[in-house]
Scaffold this motif. Structure first.
Motif, mmCIF file in Angstrom:
data_model
loop_
_atom_site.group_PDB
_atom_site.id
_atom_site.type_symbol
_atom_site.label_atom_id
_atom_site.label_comp_id
_atom_site.label_asym_id
_atom_site.label_seq_id
_atom_site.Cartn_x
_atom_site.Cartn_y
_atom_site.Cartn_z
ATOM 1 N N VAL A 102 43.339 44.385 43.665
ATOM 2 C CA VAL A 102 42.052 43.739 43.421
ATOM 3 C C VAL A 102 42.274 42.236 43.499
ATOM 4 O O VAL A 102 43.324 41.733 43.083
ATOM 5 C CB VAL A 102 41.536 44.149 42.019
ATOM 6 N N LYS A 132 34.373 39.959 40.393
ATOM 7 C CA LYS A 132 32.927 40.185 40.600
ATOM 8 C C LYS A 132 32.685 41.306 41.616
ATOM 9 O O LYS A 132 31.746 42.077 41.480
ATOM 10 C CB LYS A 132 32.262 38.892 41.060
ATOM 11 N N LEU A 133 33.564 41.363 42.611
ATOM 12 C CA LEU A 133 33.424 42.390 43.652
ATOM 13 C C LEU A 133 33.554 43.809 43.073
ATOM 14 O O LEU A 133 33.013 44.767 43.628
ATOM 15 C CB LEU A 133 34.471 42.158 44.749
ATOM 16 N N LEU A 134 34.260 43.939 41.956
ATOM 17 C CA LEU A 134 34.359 45.259 41.317
ATOM 18 C C LEU A 134 32.975 45.783 40.942
ATOM 19 O O LEU A 134 32.727 46.975 40.936
ATOM 20 C CB LEU A 134 35.218 45.182 40.047
ATOM 21 N N ASN A 153 30.036 44.768 42.412
ATOM 22 C CA ASN A 153 28.996 44.713 43.452
ATOM 23 C C ASN A 153 29.541 45.124 44.820
ATOM 24 O O ASN A 153 29.125 44.593 45.828
ATOM 25 C CB ASN A 153 28.369 43.313 43.500
ATOM 26 N N GLN A 154 30.430 46.075 44.837
ATOM 27 C CA GLN A 154 31.050 46.488 46.089
ATOM 28 C C GLN A 154 30.114 47.302 46.958
ATOM 29 O O GLN A 154 30.085 47.162 48.163
ATOM 30 C CB GLN A 154 32.315 47.298 45.782
ATOM 31 N N ALA A 163 37.475 45.882 32.474
ATOM 32 C CA ALA A 163 37.532 44.462 32.865
ATOM 33 C C ALA A 163 36.725 43.563 31.942
ATOM 34 O O ALA A 163 36.921 42.347 31.931
ATOM 35 C CB ALA A 163 37.019 44.316 34.298
ATOM 36 N N GLU A 198 30.045 42.538 32.635
ATOM 37 C CA GLU A 198 29.744 41.648 33.749
ATOM 38 C C GLU A 198 29.066 40.365 33.276
ATOM 39 O O GLU A 198 29.435 39.261 33.686
ATOM 40 C CB GLU A 198 28.849 42.381 34.762
ATOM 41 N N HIS A 215 35.382 33.057 38.576
ATOM 42 C CA HIS A 215 36.243 32.198 39.391
ATOM 43 C C HIS A 215 37.605 32.028 38.745
ATOM 44 O O HIS A 215 38.635 32.100 39.406
ATOM 45 C CB HIS A 215 35.586 30.829 39.600
#
Lengths: 171, 673
Positions: free
Chosen positions: B513, B517-519, B521-522, B539, B542, B550
């Motif tokens: 990974v 954030k991509l986790l 909104n993949q 994690a 959100e 970042h």
């Protein structure tokens, strides 16, 4: 991460065979990318990518009852579209064979004067004639493609992600 | 397969030391199926059955105990469908083998063993869908678990061999009265005494009362609750961490529906399992992991005598009892350790006789292995972090170090047991460091939850604390340290270099990974609210992470990475999508600060898809590190042969882009060998 796998519910679609002469329905074909240099007032550029174990021919999207056929070329779709909300209705993997989709997860917005990355359409074959179909965020592949093939467009229009992903990558 | 007959002579334990090879162990010898994976004694110890693997066949071998005679009774060609599910002795002359054939058909093989005038077999195959769980003592009946079509739940049946042969399941033979369930608990007379049903949100437990089922507990969430034994009409012994930090063995009152007396607890570790004698309330043993090693604590009984005998003769080793005869006089035991892939023994504790049966891996007998050193380091919050250091096999002076954070990161852990991947690196001159950082399981709930939402923070600080300790404690060449991992470990490898750039000279991120954030909104389909809640449990939420994406995502710090990086991805990985790695590749290539290799395995999901792929990834990874660190190992012929093998694999349509930076490097390395 390892343990997430079992929780994901994949959309499993069975191959749907249909007899529909799409090109004779009078729907608009995707403009070729060279003609995107000057998009009309009120239009935005949409970009789809493809990641599929079978070839994807085109996508049928609709807005206000009107269907648009968007054709893939070199694994991508680039098309000028009037701003508004569209819904992906069908994903064709040959002239006549398609997956049908429905629901809010397949609805995306186009903003005028911008390059709208909608996502990559992903089709993976599973066992027993079942397929996984979704739109996945492959922004890095999209950027690489734009850089190599349409760098001029990216200097003229800002890039945004569709509402399907609220991403920050390179924005 | 070297038949076990020559090894079966009884001998009082006294093992001669043999010469062992201490150089690089060929990867194909390490990553392979075991010659033997288990043995089972017949009820009166007349025969032994051994399950194994031989020249691409799954095998069942029969051995006459006390005689130097054995033979393979069953061979099943290995393919993606075929497997031996279970094998059981029906009596001293009849073995049942529950298996799946090459075409996916479920079958039961009945093997009648004839020992006079010579060892011979009469076999017949039955088509049967179901799983044989146990044999009903003193009868020719078996308990069978039958999966209902379109469901993940089971019914239990008591069936004769004739029933099995009839190819249909007679409803009147069902022994779980009432609705089917996911789990069943049977007493020694094969009565179903407890069951559990499972749905999306919870798990319900029931006890049997006069042909009725009384629900006594409903489990929601991630706590542990696992019934072990019905102790009396009103009490059940359960392993649980509810109302306590660690998993303990506790009495549960069925009437009051409350937890009672703690039967056994460890002050540092979660219990893994517990067992009682027969149907009694007498505790036989508990198991847990201490400093990564499996520990079985036996209580006063025959097993205690067995444990004492084995502890004395196999000092410092771990042993598992795999099988016992009905008199409990003879046992089959597997003895193993971090530096020992395992050996099977037949043991009679009363006569104090230990007979060698066979090694798990006969080819590995010729090699020396590295023994892992366990230690603990205190982190910034005063918590003990257990770590495992595997030194190079043939240590001469300072050595390169590979830091390997585990995946997960929540609810996963490292062990100190035999691991072929570790030995692959140790035999090639690397030290390997692993650790159970905050969030790892086995140390109680508080420690596990302390890692939630600590991506790029406490977890990497724990890793760094352990690395600092190791660099000072062991003879590491500090200019040759790389970090690598899979899944979360791949993230951690990247993030550790972002946070501590001076420490590392290369990175391997496999199935990793890079963008938190991509986790979330993949995918428009996979990232449902339910799926994102599961991700948040690991994690962090959100919305709470929004201002930190970042800070904790390596992809936004790519400019801080200037060492070579190898990315390994699975084309079909839906856990850590390949986009995570490709974002890094895209940005690292753009910055031009580091050499980047990227391999996309076409058929891999969240890990190697098969043994050949695993072997290839090991060779690619080690050769990448060797190249980055300017390291070498002594057997250059082996090194060259393995590089050629890896190149062939990459060129054989197993990866997406066959001409990539890795293939170029491999060719260069082959040329320079």
């Amino acid at each position: 991460m390892y343990y997430y796998e079992k929780y994901f519910n994949f959309l499993r679609c069975t191959i749907f065979l249909a007899e529909c002469a799409t090109t004779s329905l009078g729907v608009k074909r995707t403009p070729i990318p060279e003609k995107l240099d000057n998009i009309k007032q009120g239009e935005g550029i949409i970009v789809f990518g493809a990641d599929a174990s079978i070839g994807i021919d085109r996508v049928e999207v609709s807005a206000e009852g009107k269907n648009h056929n968007l054709f893939f070329s070199d694994g991508f779709i680039l098309s000028a579209m009037t701003e508004g909300t569209y819904e992906i209705k069908k994903v064709f993997f040959s002239s006549y064979r398609y997956f049908e989709t429905s629901g809010s997860a397949w609805s995306f917005k186009v903003e005028k004067g911008k390059i709208n990355y909608v996502g990559h359409i992903r089709i993976k074959s599973l066992k027993h004639q079942q397929f996984l179909l979704d739109i996945t965020n492959r922004a890095s592949f999209f950027y690489e493609y734009m850089e190599h093939h349409h760098s001029e467009l990216t200097t003229r229009y800002p890039i945004i992600y569709s509402n399907l992903f609220s991403d920050n990558f390179l924005i | 397969m070297s038949n076990v007959k020559s090894l079966l002579t009884s001998l009082v334990v006294m093992f001669a030391s043999v010469y062992a090879y201490a150089g690089a162990i060929p990867v194909v010898d390490l990553i392979t199926d075991p010659d033997y994976s288990s043995f089972k004694l017949s009820p009166k110890s007349k025969l032994l059955a051994g399950q194994g693997f031989y020249e691409n066949f799954h095998t069942i071998e029969i051995i006459q105990v006390g005689k130097e005679i054995s033979n393979i009774a069953f061979k099943l060609h290995n393919n993606s469908n075929s497997k031996i599910e279970n094998y059981l002795w029906l009596d001293d002359d009849t073995l049942l083998v529950d298996y799946v054939g090459q075409t996916g058909q479920e079958l039961v093989l009945i093997i009648d063993v004839v020992t006079e005038p010579e060892l011979n077999f009469h076999k017949r195959d039955l088509l049967f869908k179901g799983e044989i769980l146990s044999v009903v003592k003193g009868s020719e009946e078996v308990i069978v678990k039958h999966l209902r079509y379109g469901s993940e739940d089971f019914d239990l049946y008591k069936l004769s061999l004739e029933d099995l042969a009839s190819r249909s399941v007679p409803e009147e033979k069902k022994i779980n009265h009432g609705e089917k369930a996911r789990h069943f608990w049977l007493d020694s007379n094969n009565n179903v005494v407890m069951k559990a049903t499972v749905n999306d949100e919870n798990r319900s437990y029931y006890v049997s009362e006069d042909q009725d089922w009384i629900k006594f507990f409903e489990l929601t969430g991630s706590d542990r609750f696992y019934p072990i034994q019905r102790l009396s009409d009103s009490k059940v012994a359960v392993l649980t961490n509810i109302e306590r930090d660690k998993v303990e063995l506790v009495e549960y009152d069925l009437l009051l529906q409350t937890f009672g007396e703690t039967l056994f607890a460890h002050d540092r570790y979660d219990l893994e399992y517990a067992s009682f004698w027969g149907d009694s309330d007498q505790l036989a043993f508990v198991t847990y992991y201490s400093q990564g090693r499996p520990v079985t604590r036996y209580f006063e009984s025959y097993d205690s005598r067995l444990a004492k005998l084995l502890s004395k003769h196999f000092k410092g080793k771990t042993f598992h009892v795999l099988s016992e005869d009905e008199s409990k006089k003879n046992f089959v035991v597997k003895v193993f350790n971090s530096d020992d892939p395992g050996y099977f023994y037949l043991v009679n504790p009363k006569r104090r006789v230990i007979s060698r049966l066979a090694p798990s891996y006969s080819k590995l007998q010729a090699y020396d292995f590295s023994s892992t050193v366990g230690f603990s380091v205190t982190n910034s919050e005063g918590e003990d972090i257990e770590a495992f250091f595997t030194p190079p096999v043939d240590q001469k002076g300072a050595f390169p170090l590979l830091v390997v954070p585990h995946g997960g990161p929540i609810g996963v852990r490292e062990f100190d047991t035999y691991d072929p991947d570790l030995q692959f690196y140790a035999s090639r001159g690397y030290g390997v460091l692993r650790m159970n950082f905050s969030g790892s399981t086995g140390y109680g709930k508080d420690f596990m939850t302390s890692g939630v939402g600590q991506f790029g923070k406490k977890i990497e600080e724990d890793i760094n604390t352990v690395v600092d300790y190791t660099l000072n404690k062991f003879q590491v060449d500090k200019s040759k340290v790389c970090i690598m991992g899979t899944s979360y470990g791949g993230y951690s490898a990247l993030m550790s270099v972002v946070k501590y750039p001076q420490k590392y000279r290369c990175i391997v991120s496999a199935y990793g990974v890079s963008d938190i954030k991509l986790l979330f909104n993949q995918s428009n389909i996979h990232n449902s609210d339910e799926a994102n809640e599961k991700i948040a449990n690991i994690a962090g939420k959100e919305e709470e992470l929004a201002d930190h994406f970042h800070e904790i995502s390596p992809v936004y710090h790519a400019d801080k990475i200037s060492v070579p990086v190898l990315f390994i991805v699975g084309n079909l990985d839906y856990v850590a999508d390949l986009e995570h790695s490709y974002r890094m590749v895209y940005l690292l290539n753009r910055s031009g600060n580091s050499k980047v290799e990227y391999i996309n395995y076409l058929r891999a999901k969240h890990g190697p898809e098969n043994m050949a792929s695993r072997i290839n990834q090991l060779i690619i990874t080690e050769s990448f590190i060797r190249d980055a660190l300017k390291h070498s190992f002594t057997n250059s012929e082996l090194a060259k042969a393995e590089l050629k093998q890896a190149l062939l694999y990459l060129n054989a349509r197993n990866v997406k882009e066959r001409k990539n930076a890795s293939t170029k490097r491999l060719k260069k390395m082959i040329g320079s060998q």
